[in-house]
Design a protein around this motif. Structure first.
Motif, PDB file in Angstrom:
ATOM      1  N   ASP A  60      32.632 -32.139  67.620  1.00  0.00           N
ATOM      2  CA  ASP A  60      32.494 -33.601  67.588  1.00  0.00           C
ATOM      3  C   ASP A  60      32.271 -34.093  66.159  1.00  0.00           C
ATOM      4  O   ASP A  60      32.445 -35.287  65.888  1.00  0.00           O
ATOM      5  CB  ASP A  60      31.386 -34.103  68.533  1.00  0.00           C
ATOM      6  CG  ASP A  60      30.083 -33.356  68.450  1.00  0.00           C
ATOM      7  OD1 ASP A  60      30.081 -32.210  67.964  1.00  0.00           O
ATOM      8  OD2 ASP A  60      29.050 -33.911  68.863  1.00  0.00           O
ATOM      9  N   HIS A  61      31.911 -33.200  65.254  1.00  0.00           N
ATOM     10  CA  HIS A  61      31.703 -33.574  63.857  1.00  0.00           C
ATOM     11  C   HIS A  61      32.812 -33.049  62.936  1.00  0.00           C
ATOM     12  O   HIS A  61      32.776 -33.320  61.737  1.00  0.00           O
ATOM     13  CB  HIS A  61      30.345 -33.049  63.361  1.00  0.00           C
ATOM     14  CG  HIS A  61      29.184 -33.581  64.135  1.00  0.00           C
ATOM     15  ND1 HIS A  61      28.380 -34.604  63.674  1.00  0.00           N
ATOM     16  CD2 HIS A  61      28.716 -33.267  65.380  1.00  0.00           C
ATOM     17  CE1 HIS A  61      27.454 -34.869  64.585  1.00  0.00           C
ATOM     18  NE2 HIS A  61      27.640 -34.079  65.623  1.00  0.00           N
ATOM     19  N   HIS A 108      27.797 -29.707  60.305  1.00  0.00           N
ATOM     20  CA  HIS A 108      27.728 -28.428  61.030  1.00  0.00           C
ATOM     21  C   HIS A 108      29.047 -28.175  61.733  1.00  0.00           C
ATOM     22  O   HIS A 108      29.977 -28.955  61.630  1.00  0.00           O
ATOM     23  CB  HIS A 108      26.534 -28.392  61.992  1.00  0.00           C
ATOM     24  CG  HIS A 108      26.569 -29.391  63.094  1.00  0.00           C
ATOM     25  ND1 HIS A 108      26.426 -30.745  62.897  1.00  0.00           N
ATOM     26  CD2 HIS A 108      26.746 -29.237  64.439  1.00  0.00           C
ATOM     27  CE1 HIS A 108      26.488 -31.370  64.054  1.00  0.00           C
ATOM     28  NE2 HIS A 108      26.694 -30.486  65.007  1.00  0.00           N
ATOM     29  N   ASP A 158      23.043 -33.050  63.415  1.00  0.00           N
ATOM     30  CA  ASP A 158      22.382 -32.883  64.717  1.00  0.00           C
ATOM     31  C   ASP A 158      21.000 -32.246  64.612  1.00  0.00           C
ATOM     32  O   ASP A 158      20.441 -31.822  65.634  1.00  0.00           O
ATOM     33  CB  ASP A 158      23.276 -32.083  65.669  1.00  0.00           C
ATOM     34  CG  ASP A 158      24.427 -32.921  66.194  1.00  0.00           C
ATOM     35  OD1 ASP A 158      24.527 -34.100  65.805  1.00  0.00           O
ATOM     36  OD2 ASP A 158      25.235 -32.396  66.982  1.00  0.00           O
ATOM     37  N   HIS A 187      30.091 -28.034  64.917  1.00  0.00           N
ATOM     38  CA  HIS A 187      30.519 -28.537  66.227  1.00  0.00           C
ATOM     39  C   HIS A 187      31.704 -29.490  66.130  1.00  0.00           C
ATOM     40  O   HIS A 187      31.773 -30.321  65.236  1.00  0.00           O
ATOM     41  CB  HIS A 187      29.346 -29.196  66.949  1.00  0.00           C
ATOM     42  CG  HIS A 187      28.337 -28.194  67.436  1.00  0.00           C
ATOM     43  ND1 HIS A 187      27.012 -28.475  67.566  1.00  0.00           N
ATOM     44  CD2 HIS A 187      28.501 -26.897  67.810  1.00  0.00           C
ATOM     45  CE1 HIS A 187      26.382 -27.391  68.017  1.00  0.00           C
ATOM     46  NE2 HIS A 187      27.266 -26.430  68.159  1.00  0.00           N
ATOM     47  N   HIS A 191      19.738 -26.442  64.363  1.00  0.00           N
ATOM     48  CA  HIS A 191      20.714 -26.839  65.389  1.00  0.00           C
ATOM     49  C   HIS A 191      21.813 -25.769  65.484  1.00  0.00           C
ATOM     50  O   HIS A 191      22.256 -25.417  66.565  1.00  0.00           O
ATOM     51  CB  HIS A 191      21.278 -28.210  65.030  1.00  0.00           C
ATOM     52  CG  HIS A 191      22.344 -28.709  65.955  1.00  0.00           C
ATOM     53  ND1 HIS A 191      22.109 -28.985  67.279  1.00  0.00           N
ATOM     54  CD2 HIS A 191      23.674 -28.956  65.757  1.00  0.00           C
ATOM     55  CE1 HIS A 191      23.237 -29.397  67.853  1.00  0.00           C
ATOM     56  NE2 HIS A 191      24.202 -29.378  66.949  1.00  0.00           N
TER      57      HIS A 191
HETATM   58 ZN   LIG Z   1      26.130 -30.495  67.124  1.00  0.00          ZN
END
Ligand SMILES: [Zn+2]
Length: 307
Positions: A78-79, A74, A175, A76, A156
């Motif tokens: 952090d990914h 996805h 997530d 975000h 998410h």
């Molecule tokens: Zn996420």
């Protein structure tokens, strides 16, 4: 829990989970799938330091320096912020909505002072998927079948993608699953989160690699998914009663007894999740900065991270 605490563990032959404790804000999990046709990476990390460590461990474990493919579960950061550390020849795959969202993500350029310490991404830049998918895609690394699927609705986020290995029964959920931490649906919906759990159950996975938190053996899936579902129902109920009583999302969150969910880290996500449900009910948009300010107020200070 610094970058050195991340551990790459082999789940089945050639399939690895990268789990970074303790899974709080910006501290994600990732994965590696090896095969005779090349290596596939599932997600990168938030910072250059964390991504370099992950890719280094992946290369050491597989003996392959250049992954053939990488998938973002996805949008975000952090990914995905670490995408730019992948070799140029690695083909990066993500959902169409994920690509569009990362292209306009505001936080990689200037992260708002919502977290403490303020994240330092290091030398990363926005790298967008080369290949976008809508419903799904199947890849083969030699004989190993690797399926990518989108649930068909926002959960998410609008562009969630899971990675499923049908022969090995390993499921990388991104997530759509938080294991032991408060889940976030502030860019999707609690209802989508519940639907997605049903959908994930239908795969019959023996191992689930969540987006945050420890690796989840299939035997523990009913309990963990059941608790996530109960939490999403609490979000829906709190939003409904809060709106009925004329409370703001922050007031509704403060009034709610979290009960069994109080033990989960990052409980202030309730405020963000409520902002989303309020917006969905009125057809409006979530004002991200206003929602974060409310979450900080609920938390009694900046949100926790260790990046
Ligand atoms: Zn996420």
């Amino acid at each position: 829990m610094g970058p050195e605490s991340g551990e790459l563990s082999e789940i089945v032959d050639g399939v690895y989970a990268y789990v970074q404790p303790d899974g709080t804000w910006w501290v994600n999990n990732a994965g590696v799938v090896a095969g005779d046709g090349g290596v596939l990476i599932v997600d990168t990390c938030a910072t250059a330091e964390r991504t370099s460590r992950f890719l280094g461990l992946a290369a050491a474990a597989t003996g392959v320096d250049v992954p053939r493919w990488a998938v973002n579960t996805h949008q975000h950061g952090d990914h995905s912020y670490g995408n730019s550390l992948l070799p140029e020849s690695t083909v990066l795959i993500g959902h169409r909505a994920m690509r569009a969202a990362l292209a306009t993500d505001p936080m990689i350029d200037q992260c708002p002072p919502a977290w403490s310490p303020v994240p330092d991404w290091g030398a990363v830049s926005r790298r967008l998927p080369d290949v976008v998918i809508d419903a799904g895609l199947t890849l083969y690394s030699g004989d190993r079948r690797i399926e990518l699927h989108h649930p068909g609705y926002p959960a998410h986020t609008p562009g969630d993608v899971i990675v499923w290995l049908p022969a090995e029964k390993v499921l990388f959920t991104g997530d759509l699953v938080f294991n032991g931490l408060t889940p976030l649906v502030a860019m999707g919906s609690a209802e989508g989160g519940i639907r997605a759990l049903d959908w994930l159950r239908s795969f019959g996975a023996e191992y689930v690699v969540p987006g945050h938190g420890p690796l989840l053996p299939g035997a523990d899936v009913p309990d963990v998914f059941g608790k996530l579902e109960s939490y999403y129902r609490l979000v829906l109920e709190t939003a409904e009663s809060g709106r009925r009583e004329g409370l703001s999302p922050l007031e509704a969150a403060r009034k709610r007894d979290l009960g069994e969910f109080a033990e989960w880290a990052d409980s202030e996500r309730l405020v963000l999740n409520l902002h989303r449900e309020y917006a969905l009910a009125t057809g409006g948009e979530v004002g991200l900065m206003a929602a974060l300010r409310d979450a900080i107020e609920f938390n009694g200070g900046p949100l926790r991270t260790t990046v």
